[in-house]
Design a protein around this motif. Structure first.
Motif, short mmCIF file in Angstrom:
data_model
loop_
_atom_site.label_atom_id
_atom_site.label_comp_id
_atom_site.label_asym_id
_atom_site.label_seq_id
_atom_site.Cartn_x
_atom_site.Cartn_y
_atom_site.Cartn_z
N LEU A 145 0.84 -1.20 0.00
CA LEU A 145 0.00 0.00 0.00
C LEU A 145 0.87 1.25 0.00
O LEU A 145 1.83 1.33 0.77
CB LEU A 145 -0.92 0.01 1.23
CG LEU A 145 -1.77 1.26 1.43
CD1 LEU A 145 -2.78 1.43 0.28
CD2 LEU A 145 -2.50 1.21 2.77
N ASP A 146 0.53 2.20 -0.84
CA ASP A 146 1.24 3.48 -0.87
C ASP A 146 0.21 4.60 -0.79
O ASP A 146 -0.91 4.47 -1.29
CB ASP A 146 2.06 3.62 -2.15
CG ASP A 146 3.11 4.72 -2.05
OD1 ASP A 146 3.24 5.32 -0.96
OD2 ASP A 146 3.81 4.98 -3.05
N VAL A 147 0.59 5.68 -0.14
CA VAL A 147 -0.30 6.85 -0.01
C VAL A 147 0.48 8.09 -0.41
O VAL A 147 1.57 8.35 0.10
CB VAL A 147 -0.82 7.00 1.44
CG1 VAL A 147 -1.61 8.29 1.58
CG2 VAL A 147 -1.69 5.80 1.82
N SER A 148 -0.08 8.84 -1.35
CA SER A 148 0.53 10.08 -1.83
C SER A 148 1.96 9.88 -2.33
O SER A 148 2.79 10.78 -2.22
CB SER A 148 0.49 11.16 -0.73
OG SER A 148 -0.84 11.50 -0.41
N GLY A 149 2.27 8.70 -2.82
CA GLY A 149 3.60 8.43 -3.38
C GLY A 149 4.70 8.37 -2.34
O GLY A 149 5.89 8.43 -2.70
N TRP A 150 4.32 8.21 -1.05
CA TRP A 150 5.35 8.25 0.00
C TRP A 150 6.35 7.11 -0.16
O TRP A 150 7.57 7.32 -0.08
CB TRP A 150 4.71 8.17 1.39
CG TRP A 150 5.70 8.38 2.51
CD1 TRP A 150 6.10 9.58 3.03
CD2 TRP A 150 6.43 7.36 3.20
NE1 TRP A 150 7.03 9.37 4.02
CE2 TRP A 150 7.25 8.02 4.14
CE3 TRP A 150 6.48 5.98 3.12
CZ2 TRP A 150 8.11 7.33 4.99
CZ3 TRP A 150 7.34 5.28 3.97
CH2 TRP A 150 8.14 5.97 4.89
N ARG A 151 5.87 5.89 -0.39
CA ARG A 151 6.78 4.76 -0.52
C ARG A 151 7.65 4.90 -1.77
O ARG A 151 8.84 4.56 -1.76
CB ARG A 151 6.00 3.45 -0.58
CG ARG A 151 5.41 3.02 0.74
CD ARG A 151 5.06 1.55 0.72
NE ARG A 151 4.19 1.18 1.82
CZ ARG A 151 4.59 0.95 3.07
NH1 ARG A 151 5.88 1.07 3.36
NH2 ARG A 151 3.74 0.61 4.01
#
Length: 217
Positions: A145-151
């Motif tokens: 899972l990624d949120v707002s491209g953080w990973r």
């Protein structure tokens, strides 16, 4: 007159006989071609067993991808409900990378709250999403899972960090310990260090203080 008639009859019989021979030759030629084709298939190694194995492998790959797509859809439904409860805006994107489903949430101004300090909230949310998928499928999930491209951004930063540390160790010959990281982060650094000849990396310590050490090989 009778002699001429007999000669014509003999000629017709010869022609008819020749046509029959031609048909036999044609049939034999087709059989010969088919036999050669069969022999060529066996010579090339494309036996019935090999073809069946290839088809089975193709079916397995397709089934695996279909399952990962299903995982992503289940995760997407779960996250949509969560965003509704939180009254957060966000677009959910589903993808498959290698042997895992990848789900990304982008677009909302409040989404950084789902990342948290050093991705701690994101890691917890990822585990909850994996549990939701497992509850539905009965199988343990490796979903990312990624949120707002953080990973994605973190992957780039850690890759650069690993390469720079490897070059420093290669030049100085001294080992270098990096800051504590999560298993996800350590793997990215290990992969980056592995691209530089003459150095290697290992993990040391106990969670949550486990870290990567870069040494000269």
């Amino acid at each position: 007159m009778s002699s001429d008639t007999d000669q014509l009859a003999n000629t017709d019989n010869a022609v008819n006989s020749g046509d029959g021979a031609s048909e036999v030759v044609a049939v034999d030629t087709e059989k010969s071609v088919d036999t050669k084709k069969s022999e060529k298939v066996l010579t090339d190694g494309s036996s019935d067993e090999a073809v069946s194995a290839d088809l089975a492998k193709s079916d397995d790959d397709e089934d695996s991808e279909d399952y990962l797509v299903e995982e992503g859809e289940i995760a997407g439904d779960y996250l949509e409900q969560l965003l509704d409860v939180l009254d957060f805006d966000g677009d959910i994107d589903l993808d498959v990378e290698g042997d895992r489903a990848v789900v990304s949430i982008d677009g909302g101004s409040d989404l950084t709250k789902l990342v948290g300090r050093k991705g701690e909230v994101l890691d917890a949310l990822q585990e909850l999403t994996r549990l939701a998928v497992q509850q539905s499928t009965g199988e343990r999930s490796k979903l990312m899972l990624d949120v707002s491209g953080w990973r994605a951004n973190r992957r780039t930063e850690l890759g650069t960090l690993g390469i720079e540390a490897a070059r420093r160790v290669l030049e100085s010959g001294e080992r270098e310990e990096l800051s504590p990281m999560t298993p996800f982060e350590r793997k990215i650094v290990h992969d980056a260090v592995a691209r530089i000849d003459g150095v290697e990396s290992e993990s040391t310590g106990v969670e949550p203080a486990r870290r990567v050490v870069v040494i000269k090989s």
